[in-house]
Scaffold this active site. Structure first.
Site, PDB file in Angstrom:
ATOM      1  CG  HIS A   1     -17.987  19.761 -36.971  1.00  0.00           C
ATOM      2  ND1 HIS A   1     -16.711  19.439 -37.378  1.00  0.00           N
ATOM      3  CD2 HIS A   1     -18.558  20.430 -38.014  1.00  0.00           C
ATOM      4  CE1 HIS A   1     -16.518  19.893 -38.598  1.00  0.00           C
ATOM      5  NE2 HIS A   1     -17.619  20.484 -39.016  1.00  0.00           N
TER       6      HIS A   1
ATOM      7  CD  GLU B   1     -15.560  21.670 -41.410  1.00  0.00           C
ATOM      8  OE1 GLU B   1     -16.633  21.092 -41.613  1.00  0.00           O
ATOM      9  OE2 GLU B   1     -15.445  22.615 -40.606  1.00  0.00           O
TER      10      GLU B   1
ATOM     11  CG  HIS C   1     -21.565  19.278 -41.277  1.00  0.00           C
ATOM     12  ND1 HIS C   1     -20.779  18.663 -42.231  1.00  0.00           N
ATOM     13  CD2 HIS C   1     -20.828  20.292 -40.772  1.00  0.00           C
ATOM     14  CE1 HIS C   1     -19.609  19.284 -42.284  1.00  0.00           C
ATOM     15  NE2 HIS C   1     -19.624  20.275 -41.399  1.00  0.00           N
ATOM     16  CD  GLU C   2     -22.387  22.727 -38.381  1.00  0.00           C
ATOM     17  OE1 GLU C   2     -21.374  22.878 -37.664  1.00  0.00           O
ATOM     18  OE2 GLU C   2     -22.360  22.844 -39.613  1.00  0.00           O
TER      19      GLU C   2
END
Length: 904
Positions: free
Chosen positions: A387, A406, A383-384
């Site tokens: 980003h 997000e 997820h990070e």
């Protein structure tokens, strides 16, 4: 192989099993009848300080002008570059209170003449005098500053000028500042931890969404991107980290002659203020380099020594490479630090080049053989890393389109995790972890659409409230559906075009639709019934989601907003109508994608014959963000299929039904086979819906309650005994069974709650082994249940042992949480009251601790009464310790009153 030679594919069978939730709704409805939730000015080697003879600007001079009082800054100045120095005045072992000081020089481009410079500042005090240098084209030029207004409510600082800043010119705003360094986990914060038996401190930052302004005066909006030169002054025993690699480390002395270290970092890429990051710590790290990207994982020395961050190090590089190859865009930084913080409220944060994580989200113990922990770390890291493209490289214009950050990162987190752990099923894990939970919440809340207008966000929502499951999970679910009907190839092609167009800049939702439309128009394979914007706006610009109802006799499909109780009088321009992609199957054969673009439409292809073996299933690709309801004819045919051949199901995906959509008799027909259901994935869906948290308190006084327990327990026994065998004999055999690791706890907890004696005996047996040998490890997969029921069926001896284990200094956060909950499982009133009283003890008291204790207590059978007595009897002390916020909410009743009695 089904009845009369009928063959049903695995996907079809999975969808048939979805019909199980019909029973869930029906039984609960029946129960209700019985009784009724991101440089142009070259950087300075040292930041120039304000002139000591300039007028001091330490005092607020009055209210800010009205242009600065709103949520947005005026657009007359555009930041280009920051020279930022931060100096946290912290020494190891020092007692508080703590403070930090700093200096920021911001190069700005003036877009419109102005006699005031307005920027964000919150909770900071001015230090020295503010200076405005420029225009920079004139050597030594200065614009005199008349005053500084600090507006706490508007979170802005206003530099009032005696001259004007002229459009087309560049200036430098110079401000000194200071602030308090708190232990609140927001902005720049300090946190304490234990490492190798010693108490230590570290400093870290969390600036999203609007906490950068609490650390340094800045233009704190995502579209006001700039480059940064950062210097951090810190104690020599610490190392300082920021977004870019350190390029110089030197020494300096303060006014008292004390030595400090100065770490200077390379100039950053153009980025938003909320992505600036700082960590000052005494951690160790492990490192490897992937395609020129130096990756370091920082953590407590003890954790690094024990190998707890090795797994995170091993997967981070490959996930970076996977995303680079998939999106065809290289990661633009030379280094990436990932820091495991012992205490971190945000869970994880994607700061460019310096990602921060809650320790438990990044650490994997080599002794832990189970896939689930690895999967969780892979998901969070993915997820990070997602980003770094979605959010950092391209950032939404403003927070109303937060889902572009997000939602997309939440979609790519699963692609990255499955790449790392290919044993996981993408469809199952995505539907279970993302789609199903948000469908339930979107149904219950219906409070906002995925993308709102800026005006509505300003007026109705706090920015923090936007960081919720609608933004993350609904955003990911809509993305999954979009990728499904476009095909992944076209979708990724469109995303690459979007990312390249807006790199180091900002975008809004329409920009994404435009790039997808460009890709669609350039090919002939995928044909859409309307423009991409028309289709997708129907999903992102209105609340909730649809339920489709299929009539097999006529082939008619109609749509309505699912459980649209709060919005019956909606004047939304979409009129609660979505443009819906429908994947479907008939008699086990997949059919071409259909589109429902109006309230009701006839599909002749979906009319069935009189044969009881002629049936239709909708949403067979399982990526439509909607639910499905069938008429009685189809339900009866599907029920027969389930009953005769349950073993063909590969997994269970719930469609769920609105009360009143299905007859109870049909619902029962759909669930008779449950005793032969051996997939925990399916059972978890059944238990989540059939046994909600408040079921017992809702139904226990009604006649249907024991019947429901008996019905459920009878069907649970086979799968319970199957897995209890593993618990007793060879739990390592479940090492690669992800869903057993995730769902076994729920199964066992329900069995014990239903009173299954074997479950209670097993809990007592394992708890007793732990009491006899505290080094014994209760199987993690059912540890919470065993601890709870070990206490529940025991005496004060078992309770006291749990309390002793809770207070051990070597207990992990996970262990203490389990034990905190278990202590509330006592059945004796006096033990439960003792549990509550410990929440007020001087050595243990904290607002969060006491709140959690009370909330645990109220979930128990006798907890409502005991917890309420505790709150009322200890009102003076609770009120004194909580201070500002009243904790008594007299207008609420029962459980809600106790839930809100203390501020969490």
């Amino acid at each position: 192989m089904g009845a009369r030679g009928l063959y049903v594919g695995r996907r079809a069978a999975a969808l048939l099993a979805a019909l199980l939730l019909a029973l869930l709704a029906a039984l609960l409805a029946l129960a209700a009848l019985y009784g009724r939730c991101r440089q142009e000015e070259p950087p300075s080697p040292r930041l120039p300080r304000p002139s000591p003879t300039a007028p001091s600007l330490t005092t607020p001079l009055g209210p800010a002008p009205s242009t600065a009082s709103g949520r947005r800054l005026p657009r007359n100045l555009l930041p280009l570059h920051y020279d930022l120095e931060l100096w946290p005045r912290v020494r190891p072992g020092q007692a508080g209170p703590f403070a930090f000081s700093g200096q920021v020089n911001i190069t700005v481009h003036c877009l419109q003449d102005t006699d005031a410079a307005v920027l964000h500042s919150s909770g900071l005090r001015s230090r020295g005098a503010a200076v405005v240098r420029g225009p920079l084209s004139e050597a030594g030029a200065v614009v005199e500053v008349a005053g500084l207004r600090l507006d706490a409510a508007g979170e802005v600082a206003v530099l009032e000028l005696r001259g004007r800043l002229r459009a087309g010119r560049r200036y430098v705003l110079q401000l000194g500042f200071q602030g308090r360094l708190e232990e609140d986990l927001d902005g720049l914060f300090l946190t304490r931890y234990t490492d190798q038996g010693l108490s230590s401190m570290l400093i870290a930052s969390q600036l999203e969404p609007t906490y950068a302004r609490t650390v340094y005066p800045c233009f704190d909006e995502p579209a006001m991107k700039a480059t940064f030169n950062i210097r951090i002054v810190h104690d020599p025993s610490y190392v300082a980290l920021s977004n870019m690699p350190a390029i110089d480390v030197s020494e300096m002395k303060d006014e008292n002659g004390s030595l400090w270290t100065v770490t200077k970092f390379n100039t950053s890429l153009k980025m938003s203020t909320y992505l600036t990051a700082f960590v000052i710590c005494a951690f160790d790290y492990v490192t490897r380099t992937e395609r020129g990207n130096e990756i370091r994982i920082w953590a407590r020395k003890e954790a690094v020594k024990n190998g707890y961050v090795d797994y995170a190090l091993n997967i981070t590089g490959p996930i970076f490479s996977f995303l680079e190859d998939l999106l065809n865009i290289s990661y633009p930084l030379p280094k990436t630090d990932l820091v495991a913080l012992p205490d971190f409220g945000a869970g994880a944060m994607e700061n460019w080049g310096l990602m921060t994580f809650q320790e438990s989200s990044l650490m994997y113990q080599p002794s832990d053989k189970f896939t689930s922990r690895k999967a969780m770390i892979a998901i969070i890291v993915s997820h990070e890393l997602g980003h770094q493209w979605f959010g950092n490289l391209v950032t939404m214009n403003w927070w109303n389109d937060l889902w572009l950050n997000e939602g997309l990162a939440s979609y790519f987190e699963y692609l990255g995790a499955i790449f790392i752990e290919p044993k996981l099923s993408l469809d199952k894990i995505f539907y279970d972890h993302v789609v199903q939970p948000v469908l339930r919440e979107d149904n219950e809340r219906g409070v906002r659409s995925l993308s709102e207008t800026e005006e509505k966000i300003k007026g109705s929502f706090s920015l923090i409230s936007l960081f919720d499951s609608i933004t993350y999970s609904k955003g990911a679910s809509i993305t999954w559906m979009l990728s499904g009907f476009l095909t992944e190839k076209l979708f990724i092609r469109a995303l690459t075009s979007y990312l390249k167009e807006f790199s180091f800049s900002n975008a809004n939702q329409d920009d994404l639709w435009t790039h997808i439309q460009m890709v669609v128009d350039a090919q002939n394979e995928v044909q859409l019934p309307a423009s991409v914007k028309q289709i997708m706006d129907s999903w992102t610009c209105q609340n909730g989601f649809p339920v489709l109802t299929l009539n097999l006799t006529t082939g008619t499909i109609s749509q309505e907003q699912f459980l649209n109780k709060k919005n019956e009088n909606s004047t939304d321009s979409y009129n609660n109508t979505w443009i819906i992609p429908i994947s479907w199957m008939r008699n086990g054969s997949s059919q071409p994608l259909m589109w429902l673009d109006k309230t009701s439409k006839v599909f002749p292809e979906m009319q069935v014959s009189e044969s009881e073996y002629d049936w239709v299933l909708l949403n067979v690709n399982l990526n439509g963000y909607y639910r499905v309801n069938y008429d009685q004819l189809n339900l009866k045919r599907l029920a027969r299929l389930l009953e005769n051949d349950p073993k063909v199901r590969s997994h269970f995906f719930s469609q769920a039904y609105k009360f009143g959509y299905i007859q109870i008799e049909t619902a029962l027909e759909l669930t008779k086979y449950l005793a032969r259901e051996d997939e925990l994935f399916i059972w978890n869906m059944v238990l989540l819906n059939l046994v909600p948290e408040n079921l017992e308190s809702t139904l226990k006084n009604y006649e249907v309650y024991p019947l429901l327990k008996k019905y459920l327990l009878k069907r649970m026994l086979p799968i319970y005994h199957y897995y209890s065998g593993f618990i007793r004999e060879n739990i390592d055999a479940l090492e690669d069974d992800y869903f057993a690791q995730v769902y076994l706890e729920k199964l066992f907890a329900t069995a014990c709650w239903l009173g299954l004696q074997d479950c209670l005996n097993l809990s007592s047996e394992l708890y007793a082994k732990w009491m006899d040998n505290p080094e014994y490890k209760i199987p993690l997969l059912i540890r919470r249940t065993v601890c709870c029921y070990g206490v529940a069926v025991g005496t004060d001896k078992e309770w006291n042992f749990a309390w002793e284990m809770y207070n051990r200094t070597d207990s992990t956060k996970e262990d203490t949480d389990i034990l905190l909950s278990a202590l509330s499982c006592a059945k004796e009133s006096w033990l439960l009251y003792r549990y509550l009283q410990y929440g007020l003890s001087d050595t243990l008291f904290s607002a969060n601790y006491t709140s959690v204790i009370i909330l645990y207590a109220v979930t128990k059978d006798i907890g409502h009464r005991i917890a309420w007595e505790f709150v009322t009897e200890n009102w003076p002390l609770l009120n004194e310790r909580y201070g500002k916020q009243p904790i008594f909410v007299p207008e609420m009743e029962g459980f809600q009153r106790i839930q809100l009695a203390l501020k969490c």
